[in-house]
Design a protein around this motif. Structure first.
Motif, PDB file in Angstrom:
ATOM      1  N   GLY A   1       0.800  -1.229   0.000  1.00 33.35           N
ATOM      2  CA  GLY A   1       0.000   0.000   0.000  1.00 33.35           C
ATOM      3  C   GLY A   1       0.830   1.274   0.000  1.00 33.35           C
ATOM      4  N   LYS A   2       2.161   1.139   0.023  1.00 34.04           N
ATOM      5  CA  LYS A   2       3.007   2.338   0.115  1.00 34.04           C
ATOM      6  C   LYS A   2       3.215   2.987  -1.254  1.00 34.04           C
ATOM      7  CE  LYS A   2       4.730   1.305   4.437  1.00 34.04           C
ATOM      8  NZ  LYS A   2       4.916   2.028   5.630  1.00 34.04           N
ATOM      9  N   THR A   3       3.446   4.287  -1.180  1.00 33.89           N
ATOM     10  CA  THR A   3       3.840   5.063  -2.366  1.00 33.89           C
ATOM     11  C   THR A   3       5.296   5.475  -2.170  1.00 33.89           C
ATOM     12  OG1 THR A   3       1.602   5.868  -2.702  1.00 33.89           O
ATOM     13  CG2 THR A   3       3.366   7.146  -3.730  1.00 33.89           C
ATOM     14  N   ILE A   4       6.125   5.122  -3.145  1.00 35.23           N
ATOM     15  CA  ILE A   4       7.581   5.272  -3.007  1.00 35.23           C
ATOM     16  C   ILE A   4       8.124   6.142  -4.136  1.00 35.23           C
ATOM     17  CG2 ILE A   4       9.774   3.997  -2.987  1.00 35.23           C
ATOM     18  CD1 ILE A   4       8.020   1.512  -2.097  1.00 35.23           C
ATOM     19  N   VAL A   5       8.908   7.148  -3.788  1.00 33.60           N
ATOM     20  CA  VAL A   5       9.585   7.978  -4.800  1.00 33.60           C
ATOM     21  C   VAL A   5      11.059   7.603  -4.815  1.00 33.60           C
ATOM     22  CG1 VAL A   5      10.244  10.312  -5.509  1.00 33.60           C
ATOM     23  CG2 VAL A   5       8.064   9.937  -4.367  1.00 33.60           C
ATOM     24  N   ILE A   6      11.587   7.350  -5.986  1.00 37.83           N
ATOM     25  CA  ILE A   6      13.022   7.079  -6.127  1.00 37.83           C
ATOM     26  C   ILE A   6      13.601   8.111  -7.087  1.00 37.83           C
ATOM     27  CG2 ILE A   6      14.771   5.393  -6.837  1.00 37.83           C
ATOM     28  CD1 ILE A   6      12.617   3.190  -6.327  1.00 37.83           C
ATOM     29  N   THR A   7      14.628   8.846  -6.648  1.00 35.93           N
ATOM     30  CA  THR A   7      15.319   9.745  -7.582  1.00 35.93           C
ATOM     31  C   THR A   7      16.483   8.990  -8.211  1.00 35.93           C
ATOM     32  OG1 THR A   7      16.871  10.690  -5.973  1.00 35.93           O
ATOM     33  CG2 THR A   7      14.703  11.771  -6.168  1.00 35.93           C
ATOM     34  N   GLY A   8      16.808   9.353  -9.459  1.00 33.98           N
ATOM     35  CA  GLY A   8      17.884   8.649 -10.155  1.00 33.98           C
ATOM     36  C   GLY A   8      17.520   7.201 -10.427  1.00 33.98           C
ATOM     37  N   ALA A   9      16.264   6.983 -10.840  1.00 37.24           N
ATOM     38  CA  ALA A   9      15.780   5.599 -11.048  1.00 37.24           C
ATOM     39  C   ALA A   9      16.057   5.083 -12.456  1.00 37.24           C
ATOM     40  CB  ALA A   9      14.280   5.532 -10.748  1.00 37.24           C
ATOM     41  N   SER A  10      16.741   5.872 -13.287  1.00 39.61           N
ATOM     42  CA  SER A  10      16.956   5.442 -14.674  1.00 39.61           C
ATOM     43  C   SER A  10      18.180   4.549 -14.843  1.00 39.61           C
ATOM     44  CB  SER A  10      17.100   6.677 -15.584  1.00 39.61           C
ATOM     45  OG  SER A  10      18.219   7.440 -15.182  1.00 39.61           O
ATOM     46  N   SER A  11      18.956   4.346 -13.768  1.00 40.39           N
ATOM     47  CA  SER A  11      20.212   3.604 -13.914  1.00 40.39           C
ATOM     48  C   SER A  11      20.660   3.066 -12.557  1.00 40.39           C
ATOM     49  CB  SER A  11      21.271   4.562 -14.479  1.00 40.39           C
ATOM     50  OG  SER A  11      22.558   4.004 -14.392  1.00 40.39           O
ATOM     51  N   GLY A  12      21.590   2.128 -12.595  1.00 45.30           N
ATOM     52  CA  GLY A  12      22.332   1.720 -11.413  1.00 45.30           C
ATOM     53  C   GLY A  12      21.485   1.380 -10.196  1.00 45.30           C
ATOM     54  N   ILE A  13      21.858   1.949  -9.059  1.00 40.21           N
ATOM     55  CA  ILE A  13      21.242   1.626  -7.772  1.00 40.21           C
ATOM     56  C   ILE A  13      19.754   1.995  -7.774  1.00 40.21           C
ATOM     57  CG2 ILE A  13      21.260   2.236  -5.302  1.00 40.21           C
ATOM     58  CD1 ILE A  13      24.384   2.628  -5.644  1.00 40.21           C
ATOM     59  N   GLY A  14      19.406   3.135  -8.332  1.00 36.82           N
ATOM     60  CA  GLY A  14      18.003   3.570  -8.340  1.00 36.82           C
ATOM     61  C   GLY A  14      17.120   2.631  -9.140  1.00 36.82           C
ATOM     62  N   ARG A  15      17.614   2.246 -10.275  1.00 33.14           N
ATOM     63  CA  ARG A  15      16.867   1.320 -11.136  1.00 33.14           C
ATOM     64  C   ARG A  15      16.668  -0.034 -10.438  1.00 33.14           C
ATOM     65  NH1 ARG A  15      18.002   0.239 -17.327  1.00 33.14           N
ATOM     66  NH2 ARG A  15      16.555  -1.451 -17.600  1.00 33.14           N
ATOM     67  N   SER A  16      17.747  -0.546  -9.847  1.00 31.56           N
ATOM     68  CA  SER A  16      17.652  -1.819  -9.119  1.00 31.56           C
ATOM     69  C   SER A  16      16.708  -1.701  -7.934  1.00 31.56           C
ATOM     70  CB  SER A  16      19.028  -2.244  -8.603  1.00 31.56           C
ATOM     71  OG  SER A  16      19.808  -2.749  -9.642  1.00 31.56           O
ATOM     72  N   THR A  17      16.701  -0.565  -7.277  1.00 35.46           N
ATOM     73  CA  THR A  17      15.842  -0.370  -6.103  1.00 35.46           C
ATOM     74  C   THR A  17      14.368  -0.429  -6.502  1.00 35.46           C
ATOM     75  OG1 THR A  17      17.560   0.922  -5.019  1.00 35.46           O
ATOM     76  CG2 THR A  17      15.310   1.225  -4.200  1.00 35.46           C
ATOM     77  N   ALA A  18      14.054   0.157  -7.635  1.00 33.95           N
ATOM     78  CA  ALA A  18      12.670   0.109  -8.129  1.00 33.95           C
ATOM     79  C   ALA A  18      12.242  -1.345  -8.332  1.00 33.95           C
ATOM     80  CB  ALA A  18      12.564   0.897  -9.436  1.00 33.95           C
ATOM     81  N   ALA A  19      13.076  -2.126  -9.004  1.00 37.38           N
ATOM     82  CA  ALA A  19      12.736  -3.528  -9.279  1.00 37.38           C
ATOM     83  C   ALA A  19      12.642  -4.333  -7.992  1.00 37.38           C
ATOM     84  CB  ALA A  19      13.783  -4.130 -10.222  1.00 37.38           C
ATOM     85  N   GLU A  20      13.539  -4.052  -7.041  1.00 37.65           N
ATOM     86  CA  GLU A  20      13.561  -4.817  -5.785  1.00 37.65           C
ATOM     87  C   GLU A  20      12.320  -4.525  -4.929  1.00 37.65           C
ATOM     88  OE1 GLU A  20      15.589  -7.226  -5.231  1.00 37.65           O
ATOM     89  OE2 GLU A  20      15.031  -7.632  -3.153  1.00 37.65           O
ATOM     90  N   PHE A  21      11.890  -3.262  -4.865  1.00 37.15           N
ATOM     91  CA  PHE A  21      10.642  -2.950  -4.151  1.00 37.15           C
ATOM     92  C   PHE A  21       9.479  -3.711  -4.800  1.00 37.15           C
ATOM     93  CE2 PHE A  21      12.365   1.113  -2.223  1.00 37.15           C
ATOM     94  CZ  PHE A  21      11.974   0.851  -0.922  1.00 37.15           C
ATOM     95  N   ALA A  22       9.451  -3.705  -6.129  1.00 37.08           N
ATOM     96  CA  ALA A  22       8.341  -4.352  -6.848  1.00 37.08           C
ATOM     97  C   ALA A  22       8.312  -5.854  -6.577  1.00 37.08           C
ATOM     98  CB  ALA A  22       8.468  -4.077  -8.343  1.00 37.08           C
ATOM     99  N   ARG A  23       9.497  -6.486  -6.569  1.00 37.27           N
ATOM    100  CA  ARG A  23       9.558  -7.941  -6.337  1.00 37.27           C
ATOM    101  C   ARG A  23       9.204  -8.282  -4.889  1.00 37.27           C
ATOM    102  NH1 ARG A  23      15.166  -7.568  -8.760  1.00 37.27           N
ATOM    103  NH2 ARG A  23      14.699  -7.593 -10.966  1.00 37.27           N
ATOM    104  N   THR A  24       9.599  -7.402  -3.964  1.00 43.13           N
ATOM    105  CA  THR A  24       9.389  -7.694  -2.534  1.00 43.13           C
ATOM    106  C   THR A  24       7.934  -7.514  -2.141  1.00 43.13           C
ATOM    107  OG1 THR A  24      11.639  -6.926  -2.130  1.00 43.13           O
ATOM    108  CG2 THR A  24      10.229  -7.120  -0.203  1.00 43.13           C
ATOM    109  N   SER A  25       7.257  -6.557  -2.759  1.00 43.79           N
ATOM    110  CA  SER A  25       5.860  -6.292  -2.401  1.00 43.79           C
ATOM    111  C   SER A  25       5.013  -6.121  -3.673  1.00 43.79           C
ATOM    112  CB  SER A  25       5.786  -5.045  -1.516  1.00 43.79           C
ATOM    113  OG  SER A  25       4.524  -4.951  -0.917  1.00 43.79           O
TER     114      SER A  25
END
Ligand SMILES: NC(=O)c1ccc[n+]([C@@H]2O[C@H](COP(=O)([O-])OP(=O)(O)OC[C@H]3O[C@@H](n4cnc5c(N)ncnc54)[C@H](OP(=O)(O)O)[C@@H]3O)[C@@H](O)[C@H]2O)c1
Length: 271
Positions: free
Chosen positions: A12-36
């Motif tokens: 149910g959370k809303t998450i903002v990631i800056t620098g999500a187009s590459s590297g750590i930010g991009r991986s973080t987006a995918a990892e949040f999605a897989r985890t929840s």
């Protein structure tokens, strides 16, 4: 889809990631999605909007439409873009719970007095002022909640903020500023439920070194010669873990190295 305890806490959370187009930010987006994967909103921001759209499509393909993804073009070094960011979000995306301040860059290895003014300015405007402005844009949303406020601010610092090195004076100074701002903010928000978290990676292989060397890939590759750097997924897992703790648990500060690294300048290289 089944969820772990961590996945349920993030639901149910809303998450903002800056620098999500590459590297750590991009991986973080995918990892949040897989985890929840059942019920999440991800706002992915960076300057490269086409890349963000592709990442959004990849996430939907991987986890399905339980995760809603909003690609949003945002240059954090432009104060006017940051100050109008929240009001430009569609209404149902404004109730932000987690801000991952990840956008950042290093430019060059020049030493004073030969550091280009443009490189000094872009590093401070992105890594420091951009991170502070994003925090100020999102904090009123957190502070409007019960118990003095609720939400997570996760700042990506660096070993460089703890241990300055020659040829990185400006980048190191920006990450030291991130560290000071983060520590002061945690104290300022002590009477709230807002968690202020800093994660400091050592060496991670991303586009970071390519940006440092102005696009020269062979110079970037030389940084990792004989080493096994961290992957962006390694850091993404730690970011998601920190956000997924029980509300009363604050992973305040984390330093993460690959096993061959012991300090900014202490690397073991295979020859
Ligand atoms: N790689 C490492 O060894 C390492 C170590 C410690 C800390 N870090 C930190 O980790 C964070 C992520 O870096 P990374 O390694 O993942 O590098 P990266 O692959 O180069 O990613 C950097 C991200 O920041 C974004 N960005 C840069 N300037 C921006 C701006 N003005 N506005 C919005 N977004 C901007 C880039 O997107 P656009 O170009 O599309 O805007 C990109 O998505 C940075 O804060 C970096 O300092 C990295």
């Amino acid at each position: 889809m089944a969820s772990s305890a961590m996945g349920k806490r993030l639901e149910g959370k809303t998450i903002v990631i800056t620098g999500a187009s590459s590297g750590i930010g991009r991986s973080t987006a995918a990892e949040f999605a897989r985890t929840s994967p059942n019920n999440l909103r991800l706002i992915l921001t960076a300057r490269r909007i086409d890349t963000l759209k592709q990442i959004a499509a990849d996430i939907t393909k991987e986890v399905g439409d339980g995760v809603k993804v909003l690609p949003f073009q945002l240059d954090v070094s432009k104060p006017e873009e940051v100050s109008s960011f929240v009001e430009k979000l569609p209404e149902e995306w404004r109730d932000i719970d987690i801000l991952v301040n990840n956008a950042g860059l290093v430019k060059g290895v020049a030493r004073a007095p030969d550091i280009a003014a443009e490189d000094i300015n872009v590093q401070f405007a992105t890594n420091v002022t951009g991170l502070i402005n994003m925090t100020q844009a999102v904090l009123p949303i957190f502070k409007s909640r019960d118990e003095g406020g609720k939400g997570d601010i996760i700042n990506i610092g660096s070993i460089a903020g703890r241990e300055p090195y020659a040829g990185g004076s400006i980048y190191c100074a920006t990450k030291a500023a991130v560290r000071s701002f983060t520590d002061a903010l945690r104290k300022e928000l002590i009477a709230t439920r807002i968690r202020v978290i800093e994660i400091d990676p050592g060496q991670v292989e991303t586009e970071f070194s390519v940006v440092r060397f102005y696009g020269d890939r062979s110079k970037a590759d030389a940084v990792y010669a004989g080493c096994e750097p961290l992957t962006p997924d390694d850091i993404a897992e730690i970011i998601v873990f920190a956000a997924g703790r029980r509300e009363n648990v604050v992973i305040a500060d984390t330093l993460v190295f690959p096993s061959h690294q012991a300090a900014a300048g202490v690397m073991h290289r295979k020859v």
